[in-house]
Design an enzyme around this catalytic site. Sequence first.
Site, short mmCIF file in Angstrom:
data_model
loop_
_atom_site.label_atom_id
_atom_site.label_comp_id
_atom_site.label_asym_id
_atom_site.label_seq_id
_atom_site.Cartn_x
_atom_site.Cartn_y
_atom_site.Cartn_z
CG ASP A 171 -1.95 1.07 1.19
OD1 ASP A 171 -2.74 1.20 0.15
OD2 ASP A 171 -2.09 1.94 2.15
CD GLU B 207 -2.29 2.25 -3.45
OE1 GLU B 207 -3.35 2.72 -3.77
OE2 GLU B 207 -1.72 2.37 -2.40
CG ASP C 272 -8.00 2.83 -3.12
OD1 ASP C 272 -8.89 3.52 -2.13
OD2 ASP C 272 -7.17 2.37 -3.36
#
Length: 581
Positions: free
Chosen positions: A331, A360, A427
């Site tokens: 992340d 990410e 997201d």
Amino acid sequence: MIKREAILHIPLSQYAFANTESNLTIRLRTARNDVARVILWYGDRVPPSDPSHFIPVQMDKIMSAGLFDYFDATFETPFERVCYYFQLIGEEETLYHYAEQTEEIPPRESDDCYQYPYIRREELGWEPRWFQEAIVYNIFPDSFVSEKEEMNAAGGKIPWERGIQLESRLGGTINSIREKLGYIQELGFNCIYLNPIFTAGAYHKYDLLDYFHISPNLGTDEDFRHLVKEAHHRGMRIIIDGVFNHCSWYFSKFDDVVKNGAKSQYADWFYRLEHPVIRSEKRGEKPRYSCFAYSQKMPKWNTSNPDVRAYFMEVCRYWLKEFGIDGWRLDVANEVDREFWREFKRVSRASNPQSVLIGEVWESAETWLNGDMFDSTMNYSFRRICLDFFGQGKIGTEVFHDRVVKMLLRYRTSSLRVQLNLLDSHDVNRFLSDCQGDENRFKLAEVFLFTSPGIPCVFYGDELGMDGDTESALRGPMPWKRAGLGYSDFFRRLIALRKQNPVLTYGRFRLVRKNEAGLYIFSRSDEEEELIICLNNSAEEFDISADLQGGELLMQEGCSDRILGGMGYAILRRDLGQGGK
């Protein structure tokens, strides 16, 4: 005359990289339709005798888009150290390009050439075969509720330590996922990526409280151990979310800083922290520490601190060795220092040589994909391109192709092959919602997802026609009641197509033809076979009989008598091993 200003080569980049210790790929960009042929001349960078002997390699024009053509040569070399230059042959002149200059004569010495200093095995990109062939199903754990859990509305809060409450919204659990492994496997997925599952306060589990245990409202450590074991028994892999950029402001070490200030042994564990540290929920008040985005409840780790780094390396080892996970999705990876990731990669591969790391990174990720950090990144560029073309029709075929080419040439071949391509995630809006519910646009994008270079990743529920353009909706409960009404069979056929045709994983990408009306036809091929993928992103009909000659039609919608109807697609397989083109 050849346009010198358009010529581009970047050494030691996606324009020059090693595939093995004896195989190189070299690329060159020129102006569109400006150069008839390009010859790569290469030789030993430090030959035993002067002058160097150069070997010619004919470069292929692999793609054209926008203002440029792109040439490529992949070849075996007997040399560990390579020097090289380009010969560009146009209608009116021949030029030589080397060491950032373009001249009418070739270089006089090898020192004047581009250099590949040494093909070192440590710098080679290497991704496990299982990962290259992965078809990923992304699950948001709280939302992956069973029919029973959804009926019982199992969300809520449970007490944890120090008076902290752990929240769930919909009540999905590790066991919910384990109970549905058969469903996921039957669709054809062979890898599951789980959003965070460690102990955390909010339902999304990105505000970490404990990195060594499953969040109690998702289940137990043993529940997760059983999930991994059963997934592996079914031949499926498990990738979990690693949140190492930030944690909860109630995390024990941050709590110690709040209580003890500069005297805390963890005072340097957090980034740009100033004393006194106050947990304030006043809207607009700037915290005295860095945090995730502007969320003051999630302070940012100082990952360059040796103690912080050692702590997370143990986290890495623990889940790989004790539970047998197959990799990490990392992340906010682009906000963590690079030396941290280099060490994390070494620890991960030492713990499990077949493990993978997916960063990410929403933007271009070239600098993160040099073999020393991530194996892959989440390819949000893929979503943006598909949304603008298929989903909302904001761009035409020419712009679409131009953006696809730039995306495909952004990375080295090994990195491109394992980019995690996606249309939606936790997201962003559900792709179907961004298509205004148009299932034809949705299907065209999914066909492109499963036939493009890179790993296809599907967010849970997409196969059941799930939509959503708000946080609560796009992360809504798994809509099991739509099982007979969604797109399950469509996804099942796409996944089978991918698995049964390795050329979709390993083959070359080539534009066959396109028109601005909306027809886009490309191929994936190797020496043995070619798949022709025809996509009609318009309401018009097109005759594609010439494109579908001499092959077997594998999958189609809206195609009849070789006429491709509006918003239809057709996929054909052609054997090249028996005299095919």
